[in-house]
Write a protein that holds these residues in place. Structure first.
Motif, PDB file in Angstrom:
ATOM      1  N   LEU A  66      79.760  -6.109 -52.401  1.00 36.35           N
ATOM      2  CA  LEU A  66      80.693  -5.245 -51.699  1.00 36.35           C
ATOM      3  C   LEU A  66      80.209  -5.019 -50.271  1.00 36.35           C
ATOM      4  CD1 LEU A  66      83.028  -3.061 -51.917  1.00 36.35           C
ATOM      5  CD2 LEU A  66      81.256  -1.498 -52.697  1.00 36.35           C
ATOM      6  N   GLU A  67      81.143  -5.038 -49.311  1.00 36.16           N
ATOM      7  CA  GLU A  67      80.810  -4.731 -47.922  1.00 36.16           C
ATOM      8  C   GLU A  67      81.512  -3.454 -47.504  1.00 36.16           C
ATOM      9  OE1 GLU A  67      81.100  -7.666 -44.847  1.00 36.16           O
ATOM     10  OE2 GLU A  67      80.673  -9.273 -46.264  1.00 36.16           O
ATOM     11  N   ILE A  68      80.767  -2.560 -46.843  1.00 38.25           N
ATOM     12  CA  ILE A  68      81.375  -1.372 -46.236  1.00 38.25           C
ATOM     13  C   ILE A  68      80.663  -1.091 -44.918  1.00 38.25           C
ATOM     14  CG2 ILE A  68      82.178  -0.305 -48.367  1.00 38.25           C
ATOM     15  CD1 ILE A  68      79.802   1.546 -48.284  1.00 38.25           C
ATOM     16  N   GLU A  69      81.440  -0.779 -43.928  1.00 41.42           N
ATOM     17  CA  GLU A  69      80.921  -0.427 -42.605  1.00 41.42           C
ATOM     18  C   GLU A  69      79.786  -1.356 -42.175  1.00 41.42           C
ATOM     19  OE1 GLU A  69      80.306   3.764 -42.136  1.00 41.42           O
ATOM     20  OE2 GLU A  69      82.173   4.224 -43.166  1.00 41.42           O
ATOM     21  N   ASP A  70      78.611  -0.786 -41.911  1.00 41.16           N
ATOM     22  CA  ASP A  70      77.503  -1.570 -41.371  1.00 41.16           C
ATOM     23  C   ASP A  70      76.527  -2.050 -42.430  1.00 41.16           C
ATOM     24  OD1 ASP A  70      78.484  -1.254 -38.817  1.00 41.16           O
ATOM     25  OD2 ASP A  70      77.333   0.579 -38.454  1.00 41.16           O
ATOM     26  N   PHE A  71      76.897  -1.982 -43.698  1.00 40.40           N
ATOM     27  CA  PHE A  71      75.998  -2.447 -44.746  1.00 40.40           C
ATOM     28  C   PHE A  71      76.777  -3.036 -45.904  1.00 40.40           C
ATOM     29  CE2 PHE A  71      76.718   2.053 -45.109  1.00 40.40           C
ATOM     30  CZ  PHE A  71      76.885   2.326 -46.449  1.00 40.40           C
ATOM     31  N   PHE A  72      76.047  -3.707 -46.803  1.00 43.02           N
ATOM     32  CA  PHE A  72      76.684  -4.328 -47.954  1.00 43.02           C
ATOM     33  C   PHE A  72      75.787  -4.196 -49.179  1.00 43.02           C
ATOM     34  CE2 PHE A  72      74.243  -7.658 -45.889  1.00 43.02           C
ATOM     35  CZ  PHE A  72      73.687  -8.375 -46.933  1.00 43.02           C
ATOM     36  N   PHE A  73      76.419  -4.320 -50.325  1.00 40.84           N
ATOM     37  CA  PHE A  73      75.734  -4.277 -51.610  1.00 40.84           C
ATOM     38  C   PHE A  73      75.756  -5.678 -52.196  1.00 40.84           C
ATOM     39  CE2 PHE A  73      77.930  -0.250 -51.202  1.00 40.84           C
ATOM     40  CZ  PHE A  73      77.062   0.690 -51.709  1.00 40.84           C
ATOM     41  N   ILE A  94      70.245  -7.680 -56.619  1.00 38.56           N
ATOM     42  CA  ILE A  94      68.886  -8.012 -56.182  1.00 38.56           C
ATOM     43  C   ILE A  94      68.539  -9.405 -56.693  1.00 38.56           C
ATOM     44  CG2 ILE A  94      66.433  -7.429 -56.553  1.00 38.56           C
ATOM     45  CD1 ILE A  94      67.760  -5.494 -54.655  1.00 38.56           C
ATOM     46  N   LYS A  95      67.887 -10.178 -55.846  1.00 37.96           N
ATOM     47  CA  LYS A  95      67.418 -11.507 -56.233  1.00 37.96           C
ATOM     48  C   LYS A  95      65.918 -11.433 -56.508  1.00 37.96           C
ATOM     49  CE  LYS A  95      70.873 -13.695 -53.345  1.00 37.96           C
ATOM     50  NZ  LYS A  95      71.113 -14.386 -52.078  1.00 37.96           N
ATOM     51  N   LYS A  96      65.449 -12.360 -57.320  1.00 41.81           N
ATOM     52  CA  LYS A  96      64.041 -12.347 -57.718  1.00 41.81           C
ATOM     53  C   LYS A  96      63.101 -12.378 -56.509  1.00 41.81           C
ATOM     54  CE  LYS A  96      60.725 -14.492 -60.778  1.00 41.81           C
ATOM     55  NZ  LYS A  96      60.447 -15.531 -61.760  1.00 41.81           N
ATOM     56  N   ASP A  97      63.446 -13.151 -55.492  1.00 32.74           N
ATOM     57  CA  ASP A  97      62.548 -13.257 -54.341  1.00 32.74           C
ATOM     58  C   ASP A  97      62.570 -12.005 -53.447  1.00 32.74           C
ATOM     59  OD1 ASP A  97      65.021 -13.606 -53.139  1.00 32.74           O
ATOM     60  OD2 ASP A  97      64.497 -15.479 -52.140  1.00 32.74           O
ATOM     61  N   GLU A  98      63.355 -10.995 -53.803  1.00 33.32           N
ATOM     62  CA  GLU A  98      63.396  -9.734 -53.057  1.00 33.32           C
ATOM     63  C   GLU A  98      62.632  -8.607 -53.755  1.00 33.32           C
ATOM     64  OE1 GLU A  98      67.754 -10.327 -51.011  1.00 33.32           O
ATOM     65  OE2 GLU A  98      67.663  -9.603 -53.078  1.00 33.32           O
ATOM     66  N   PHE A 127      71.989  -3.382 -48.211  1.00 32.57           N
ATOM     67  CA  PHE A 127      71.443  -4.135 -47.086  1.00 32.57           C
ATOM     68  C   PHE A 127      72.207  -3.820 -45.806  1.00 32.57           C
ATOM     69  CE2 PHE A 127      70.610  -6.533 -50.914  1.00 32.57           C
ATOM     70  CZ  PHE A 127      69.326  -7.017 -50.746  1.00 32.57           C
ATOM     71  N   SER A 128      71.492  -3.814 -44.681  1.00 30.75           N
ATOM     72  CA  SER A 128      72.162  -3.673 -43.384  1.00 30.75           C
ATOM     73  C   SER A 128      72.814  -5.016 -43.053  1.00 30.75           C
ATOM     74  CB  SER A 128      71.174  -3.262 -42.303  1.00 30.75           C
ATOM     75  OG  SER A 128      70.198  -4.256 -42.121  1.00 30.75           O
ATOM     76  N   LYS A 129      73.992  -4.976 -42.450  1.00 28.44           N
ATOM     77  CA  LYS A 129      74.721  -6.204 -42.149  1.00 28.44           C
ATOM     78  C   LYS A 129      74.036  -7.050 -41.090  1.00 28.44           C
ATOM     79  CE  LYS A 129      79.490  -5.296 -43.405  1.00 28.44           C
ATOM     80  NZ  LYS A 129      80.841  -5.063 -42.904  1.00 28.44           N
ATOM     81  N   GLY A 130      73.504  -6.427 -40.067  1.00 27.56           N
ATOM     82  CA  GLY A 130      72.948  -7.185 -38.949  1.00 27.56           C
ATOM     83  C   GLY A 130      71.796  -8.084 -39.327  1.00 27.56           C
ATOM     84  N   ASN A 131      70.738  -7.497 -39.866  1.00 22.53           N
ATOM     85  CA  ASN A 131      69.538  -8.281 -40.162  1.00 22.53           C
ATOM     86  C   ASN A 131      69.259  -8.425 -41.651  1.00 22.53           C
ATOM     87  OD1 ASN A 131      68.731  -5.719 -40.818  1.00 22.53           O
ATOM     88  ND2 ASN A 131      67.135  -5.567 -39.267  1.00 22.53           N
ATOM     89  N   GLU A 132      70.194  -7.985 -42.470  1.00 20.13           N
ATOM     90  CA  GLU A 132      70.075  -8.057 -43.937  1.00 20.13           C
ATOM     91  C   GLU A 132      68.805  -7.394 -44.453  1.00 20.13           C
ATOM     92  OE1 GLU A 132      71.171 -11.684 -45.858  1.00 20.13           O
ATOM     93  OE2 GLU A 132      72.796 -12.062 -44.445  1.00 20.13           O
ATOM     94  N   GLU A 133      68.404  -6.309 -43.809  1.00 22.03           N
ATOM     95  CA  GLU A 133      67.249  -5.538 -44.252  1.00 22.03           C
ATOM     96  C   GLU A 133      67.620  -4.731 -45.497  1.00 22.03           C
ATOM     97  OE1 GLU A 133      64.383  -1.919 -42.616  1.00 22.03           O
ATOM     98  OE2 GLU A 133      66.040  -2.617 -41.386  1.00 22.03           O
ATOM     99  N   LEU A 192      67.513   4.938 -54.471  1.00 21.79           N
ATOM    100  CA  LEU A 192      66.517   5.090 -53.410  1.00 21.79           C
ATOM    101  C   LEU A 192      67.092   4.611 -52.087  1.00 21.79           C
ATOM    102  CD1 LEU A 192      63.583   3.430 -55.359  1.00 21.79           C
ATOM    103  CD2 LEU A 192      63.833   5.863 -54.928  1.00 21.79           C
ATOM    104  N   ILE A 193      66.829   5.358 -51.042  1.00 18.88           N
ATOM    105  CA  ILE A 193      67.167   4.952 -49.681  1.00 18.88           C
ATOM    106  C   ILE A 193      65.859   4.957 -48.886  1.00 18.88           C
ATOM    107  CG2 ILE A 193      68.400   5.572 -47.550  1.00 18.88           C
ATOM    108  CD1 ILE A 193      70.326   4.603 -49.671  1.00 18.88           C
ATOM    109  N   LYS A 194      65.641   3.905 -48.134  1.00 18.02           N
ATOM    110  CA  LYS A 194      64.447   3.775 -47.296  1.00 18.02           C
ATOM    111  C   LYS A 194      64.345   4.976 -46.344  1.00 18.02           C
ATOM    112  CE  LYS A 194      62.264  -0.004 -44.813  1.00 18.02           C
ATOM    113  NZ  LYS A 194      62.499  -1.362 -44.291  1.00 18.02           N
ATOM    114  N   LYS A 195      63.120   5.443 -46.106  1.00 18.63           N
ATOM    115  CA  LYS A 195      62.884   6.642 -45.278  1.00 18.63           C
ATOM    116  C   LYS A 195      63.649   6.634 -43.967  1.00 18.63           C
ATOM    117  CE  LYS A 195      58.184   7.789 -46.642  1.00 18.63           C
ATOM    118  NZ  LYS A 195      56.800   7.877 -46.203  1.00 18.63           N
ATOM    119  N   ASP A 196      63.594   5.513 -43.244  1.00 20.39           N
ATOM    120  CA  ASP A 196      64.218   5.432 -41.915  1.00 20.39           C
ATOM    121  C   ASP A 196      65.733   5.626 -41.951  1.00 20.39           C
ATOM    122  OD1 ASP A 196      61.652   4.802 -41.194  1.00 20.39           O
ATOM    123  OD2 ASP A 196      62.066   2.705 -40.753  1.00 20.39           O
TER     124      ASP A 196
END
Length: 179
Positions: free
Chosen positions: A6-13, A16-20, A68-74, A97-101
C-alpha cells in the motif's frame, strides 16, 4: 503470510523481506524505547528475529509489514500481528514500532489508519485489537487517540525488568467502508 502492499503520502507499506531483518532487528533492539511496544526486555539476536519471521512466513493469518519512506525506501516502522484464527473479522496487532526520528510526526497515526482501512477493504476485518503494557502511558495515549477503547486488563501478564506487568487490551470497531 498475508500480503499487504500500500502507498500513502510520502511512505508505503509492504511485507518485510528476509534480507531486511537486520533493519527490523535494529527497531526491536532499541529496548529503551521499544520495550513496551514489543514486550521484549532484552536484545534479540538475528536468529531469534529469523524465527519470528519464519513463523509469519509459514502462516497465512500472520502479517509482518514494513513502513518505508518513498524517497530512499528507508525502513521507518513495523506492524506485526495476525487475523484471529477463530474470528476472521478480527485482527490483532502484536507489535507497532516507529523509528525514533519519525515519532511525533503523524506517521504512526496515518500508518494505523491506512492499515485499518486496508484490512477492512481487503480482508473484511471489522475489529482491530492491540495490547499495551500498563506502564506504557505513551502507547495508551496513542491507541486511544487512534480511536481504540479499553476493553480488558490481564493482570501480571508479562514479565519485564524482573517484575510482572498488566496487559491492557484495546479495540477499535471499524466502520465499513465502501468496497
Amino acid at each position: 503470510m498475508l500480503a499487504l502492499n500500500l502507498e500513502i503520502e510520502d511512505f508505503f507499506f509492504r511485507d518485510i523481506k528476509k534480507d531486511e531483518l537486520n533493519k527490523v532487528l535494529e527497531l526491536y533492539n532499541d529496548v529503551d524505547e521499544s520495550i513496551f511496544a514489543t514486550g521484549i526486555d532484552r536484545q534479540l539476536s538475528i536468529e531469534e528475529m529469523g524465527e519470528k519471521y519464519l513463523e509469519v512466513l509459514i502462516n497465512s493469518y500472520e502479517f509482518f509489514i514494513g513502513i518505508f519512506s518513498k524517497g530512499n525506501e528507508e525502513l521507518i516502522g513495523v506492524i506485526k500481528g495476525h487475523i484471529d484464527y477463530d474470528n476472521s473479522e478480527e485482527a490483532w496487532i502484536s507489535s507497532f514500532l516507529i523509528k525514533k526520528d519519525f515519532r511525533n510526526t503523524g506517521i504512526g497515526n496515518k500508518s494505523i489508519n491506512a492499515f485499518i482501512s486496508f484490512m477492512n477493504k481487503t480482508y473484511d476485518v471489522k475489529k482491530v485489537l492491540a495490547g499495551v503494557i500498563s506502564k506504557n502511558k505513551r502507547g495508551m495515549e496513542f491507541w486511544i487517540n487512534a480511536g481504540f477503547q479499553h476493553i480488558r486488563v490481564i493482570k501480571e501478564y508479562i514479565s519485564l525488568n524482573n517484575g510482572y506487568e498488566d496487559f491492557i487490551i484495546l479495540k477499535k470497531d471499524i466502520k465499513t467502508f465502501n468496497k
